[in-house]
Design a protein around this motif. Structure first.
Motif, PDB file in Angstrom:
ATOM      1  N   UNK A  76       0.834  -1.186   0.000  1.00  0.00           N
ATOM      2  CA  UNK A  76       0.000   0.000   0.000  1.00  0.00           C
ATOM      3  C   UNK A  76       0.875   1.243   0.000  1.00  0.00           C
ATOM      4  N   UNK A  77       0.568   2.254  -0.837  1.00  0.00           N
ATOM      5  CA  UNK A  77       1.392   3.465  -0.879  1.00  0.00           C
ATOM      6  C   UNK A  77       1.506   4.151   0.479  1.00  0.00           C
ATOM      7  N   UNK A  78       2.683   4.686   0.757  1.00  0.00           N
ATOM      8  CA  UNK A  78       2.905   5.374   2.027  1.00  0.00           C
ATOM      9  C   UNK A  78       2.628   6.870   1.889  1.00  0.00           C
ATOM     10  N   UNK A  79       2.277   7.472   3.009  1.00  0.00           N
ATOM     11  CA  UNK A  79       1.940   8.895   2.998  1.00  0.00           C
ATOM     12  C   UNK A  79       2.652   9.596   4.158  1.00  0.00           C
ATOM     13  N   UNK A  80       2.902  10.859   3.958  1.00  0.00           N
ATOM     14  CA  UNK A  80       3.552  11.674   4.967  1.00  0.00           C
ATOM     15  C   UNK A  80       2.642  11.791   6.186  1.00  0.00           C
ATOM     16  N   UNK A  81       3.175  11.502   7.371  1.00  0.00           N
ATOM     17  CA  UNK A  81       2.355  11.540   8.590  1.00  0.00           C
ATOM     18  C   UNK A  81       1.794  12.929   8.867  1.00  0.00           C
ATOM     19  N   UNK A  82       2.549  13.971   8.513  1.00  0.00           N
ATOM     20  CA  UNK A  82       2.102  15.339   8.797  1.00  0.00           C
ATOM     21  C   UNK A  82       0.829  15.691   8.049  1.00  0.00           C
ATOM     22  N   UNK A  83       0.581  15.002   6.942  1.00  0.00           N
ATOM     23  CA  UNK A  83      -0.620  15.310   6.159  1.00  0.00           C
ATOM     24  C   UNK A  83      -1.658  14.194   6.267  1.00  0.00           C
ATOM     25  N   UNK A  84      -1.530  13.338   7.285  1.00  0.00           N
ATOM     26  CA  UNK A  84      -2.420  12.179   7.389  1.00  0.00           C
ATOM     27  C   UNK A  84      -3.876  12.590   7.604  1.00  0.00           C
ATOM     28  N   UNK A  85      -4.088  13.676   8.374  1.00  0.00           N
ATOM     29  CA  UNK A  85      -5.466  14.094   8.634  1.00  0.00           C
ATOM     30  C   UNK A  85      -6.139  14.559   7.348  1.00  0.00           C
ATOM     31  N   UNK A  86      -5.419  15.381   6.550  1.00  0.00           N
ATOM     32  CA  UNK A  86      -5.957  15.841   5.274  1.00  0.00           C
ATOM     33  C   UNK A  86      -6.159  14.661   4.324  1.00  0.00           C
ATOM     34  N   UNK A  87      -5.204  13.737   4.345  1.00  0.00           N
ATOM     35  CA  UNK A  87      -5.290  12.555   3.489  1.00  0.00           C
ATOM     36  C   UNK A  87      -6.522  11.732   3.833  1.00  0.00           C
ATOM     37  N   UNK A  88      -6.769  11.521   5.119  1.00  0.00           N
ATOM     38  CA  UNK A  88      -7.922  10.731   5.554  1.00  0.00           C
ATOM     39  C   UNK A  88      -9.227  11.416   5.173  1.00  0.00           C
ATOM     40  N   UNK A  89      -9.231  12.759   5.270  1.00  0.00           N
ATOM     41  CA  UNK A  89     -10.426  13.505   4.909  1.00  0.00           C
ATOM     42  C   UNK A  89     -10.736  13.361   3.418  1.00  0.00           C
ATOM     43  N   UNK A  90      -9.693  13.467   2.598  1.00  0.00           N
ATOM     44  CA  UNK A  90      -9.882  13.311   1.156  1.00  0.00           C
ATOM     45  C   UNK A  90     -10.276  11.884   0.813  1.00  0.00           C
ATOM     46  N   UNK A  91      -9.693  10.932   1.539  1.00  0.00           N
ATOM     47  CA  UNK A  91     -10.039   9.538   1.304  1.00  0.00           C
ATOM     48  C   UNK A  91     -11.508   9.273   1.590  1.00  0.00           C
ATOM     49  N   UNK A  92     -12.004   9.835   2.692  1.00  0.00           N
ATOM     50  CA  UNK A  92     -13.399   9.629   3.049  1.00  0.00           C
ATOM     51  C   UNK A  92     -14.318  10.272   2.017  1.00  0.00           C
ATOM     52  N   UNK A  93     -13.928  11.442   1.539  1.00  0.00           N
ATOM     53  CA  UNK A  93     -14.721  12.113   0.505  1.00  0.00           C
ATOM     54  C   UNK A  93     -14.753  11.267  -0.768  1.00  0.00           C
ATOM     55  N   UNK A  94     -13.599  10.733  -1.124  1.00  0.00           N
ATOM     56  CA  UNK A  94     -13.514   9.897  -2.307  1.00  0.00           C
ATOM     57  C   UNK A  94     -14.364   8.636  -2.154  1.00  0.00           C
ATOM     58  N   UNK A  95     -14.319   8.044  -0.967  1.00  0.00           N
ATOM     59  CA  UNK A  95     -15.094   6.836  -0.701  1.00  0.00           C
ATOM     60  C   UNK A  95     -16.594   7.128  -0.789  1.00  0.00           C
ATOM     61  N   UNK A  96     -17.015   8.274  -0.254  1.00  0.00           N
ATOM     62  CA  UNK A  96     -18.423   8.669  -0.322  1.00  0.00           C
ATOM     63  C   UNK A  96     -18.863   8.854  -1.775  1.00  0.00           C
ATOM     64  N   UNK A  97     -17.995   9.476  -2.573  1.00  0.00           N
ATOM     65  CA  UNK A  97     -18.305   9.695  -3.986  1.00  0.00           C
ATOM     66  C   UNK A  97     -18.417   8.363  -4.734  1.00  0.00           C
ATOM     67  N   UNK A  98     -17.522   7.455  -4.413  1.00  0.00           N
ATOM     68  CA  UNK A  98     -17.537   6.157  -5.085  1.00  0.00           C
ATOM     69  C   UNK A  98     -18.807   5.390  -4.738  1.00  0.00           C
ATOM     70  N   UNK A  99     -19.223   5.462  -3.489  1.00  0.00           N
ATOM     71  CA  UNK A  99     -20.443   4.757  -3.087  1.00  0.00           C
ATOM     72  C   UNK A  99     -21.680   5.365  -3.755  1.00  0.00           C
ATOM     73  N   UNK A 100     -21.645   6.668  -3.972  1.00  0.00           N
ATOM     74  CA  UNK A 100     -22.730   7.305  -4.728  1.00  0.00           C
ATOM     75  C   UNK A 100     -22.738   6.792  -6.175  1.00  0.00           C
ATOM     76  N   UNK A 101     -21.550   6.652  -6.726  1.00  0.00           N
ATOM     77  CA  UNK A 101     -21.411   6.131  -8.085  1.00  0.00           C
ATOM     78  C   UNK A 101     -21.973   4.711  -8.180  1.00  0.00           C
ATOM     79  N   UNK A 102     -21.605   3.862  -7.229  1.00  0.00           N
ATOM     80  CA  UNK A 102     -22.095   2.479  -7.221  1.00  0.00           C
ATOM     81  C   UNK A 102     -23.618   2.453  -7.073  1.00  0.00           C
ATOM     82  N   UNK A 103     -24.138   3.312  -6.216  1.00  0.00           N
ATOM     83  CA  UNK A 103     -25.585   3.372  -6.028  1.00  0.00           C
ATOM     84  C   UNK A 103     -26.309   3.706  -7.314  1.00  0.00           C
TER      85      UNK A 103
END
Length: 258
Positions: free
Chosen positions: A84-111
């Motif tokens: 799994x790709x590694x990410x800078x710890x200092x930006x982990x909060x922003x990364x997680x936020x973008x990941x959740x947004x992306x996941x929400x968008x994908x689930x809308x797409x699947x729906x």
């Protein structure tokens, strides 16, 4: 009489010895030794491994190569880019936020895709499962389902165990129980399904490999318009990996290069 018995025993031992000599190379063939290595690797690491004649294709590396026995050489090949790709710890909060947004968008797409699905999903025919089981050991092919959706304008894409396609005829060809057809495009989608299984399910799969959903896709979702699957951008590596897997397997089974 004694001489005849001795002769009979000698002939029996000679024939038995020859039969064993014939069986032994088959039991210790290059291919069988490579298969054993791959089986051990899959069981230990829960990652893809397959046997290749001669060299491993791009995106894979040789675990061990066997050329000692008579007959062609075989290699046990593993996917060398599964981490799994590694990410800078200092930006982990922003990364997680973008990941959740992306996941929400994908689930809308699947729906949306599921809402426009036509007919019940179909399974791969047993004949196809039997042919492909040795290559897709990381998944249970009986759990894979395929369906047509009017929400798509072209191509196919995979939501882990579910493969959606824009072309109903293509799904019918792949799932025809009487004369199933294996194509390189189907193998590509199955490689994605296997990757999702190895990754641990939809959430991790999407957050790891889906780079982004562009505005065109999001706009189509908002307007209820058909979606272009080519706009769904998974990581380049994963697409390359799926292409390599499909082409490699296609060389070993009767496959249509669509």
């Amino acid at each position: 009489m004694r001489l005849r018995n001795i002769t009979t025993i000698c002939l029996t031992l000679f024939i038995f010895g020859n039969s064993q000599a014939e069986i032994e190379p088959a039991q210790r063939s290059n291919r069988q030794m490579a298969v054993t290595v791959c089986n051990d690797y899959r069981e230990t690491n829960r990652l893809p491994c397959f046997v290749s004649r001669k060299e491993c294709p791009g995106g894979f590396e040789v675990i061990e190569r066997f050329a000692h026995s008579t007959g062609p050489s075989f290699s046990a090949c593993r996917d060398k880019r599964h981490e799994r790709p590694r990410h800078n710890r200092s930006s982990s909060r922003l990364f997680n936020s973008k990941n959740q947004q992306l996941l929400d968008q994908f689930k809308r797409l699947i729906g949306e895709v599921e809402r426009h699905q036509t007919g019940a999903p179909a399974h791969l025919p047993q004949a196809s499962q039997d042919k492909l089981a040795v290559f897709f050991s990381g998944i249970d092919l009986s759990n894979i389902r395929l369906a047509h959706s009017k929400a798509l304008t072209n191509g196919c894409f995979t939501d882990c165990r579910m493969i959606f396609c824009a072309n109903k005829d293509q799904v019918d060809v792949w799932t025809n129980p009487h004369a199933p057809v294996l194509t390189i495009r189907l193998l590509h989608q199955l490689a994605h399904a296997e990757r999702c299984e190895i990754q641990g399910g939809q959430n991790r799969f999407v957050q790891t490999w889906l780079r982004h959903l562009p505005e065109e896709v999001l706009t189509a979702l908002e307007r209820g318009e058909p979606i272009d699957t080519e706009k769904i951008h998974f990581a380049i590596y994963m697409e390359t990996h799926a292409n390599n897997r499909a082409e490699s397997i296609c060389r070993r089974v009767r496959c249509v290069k669509d």
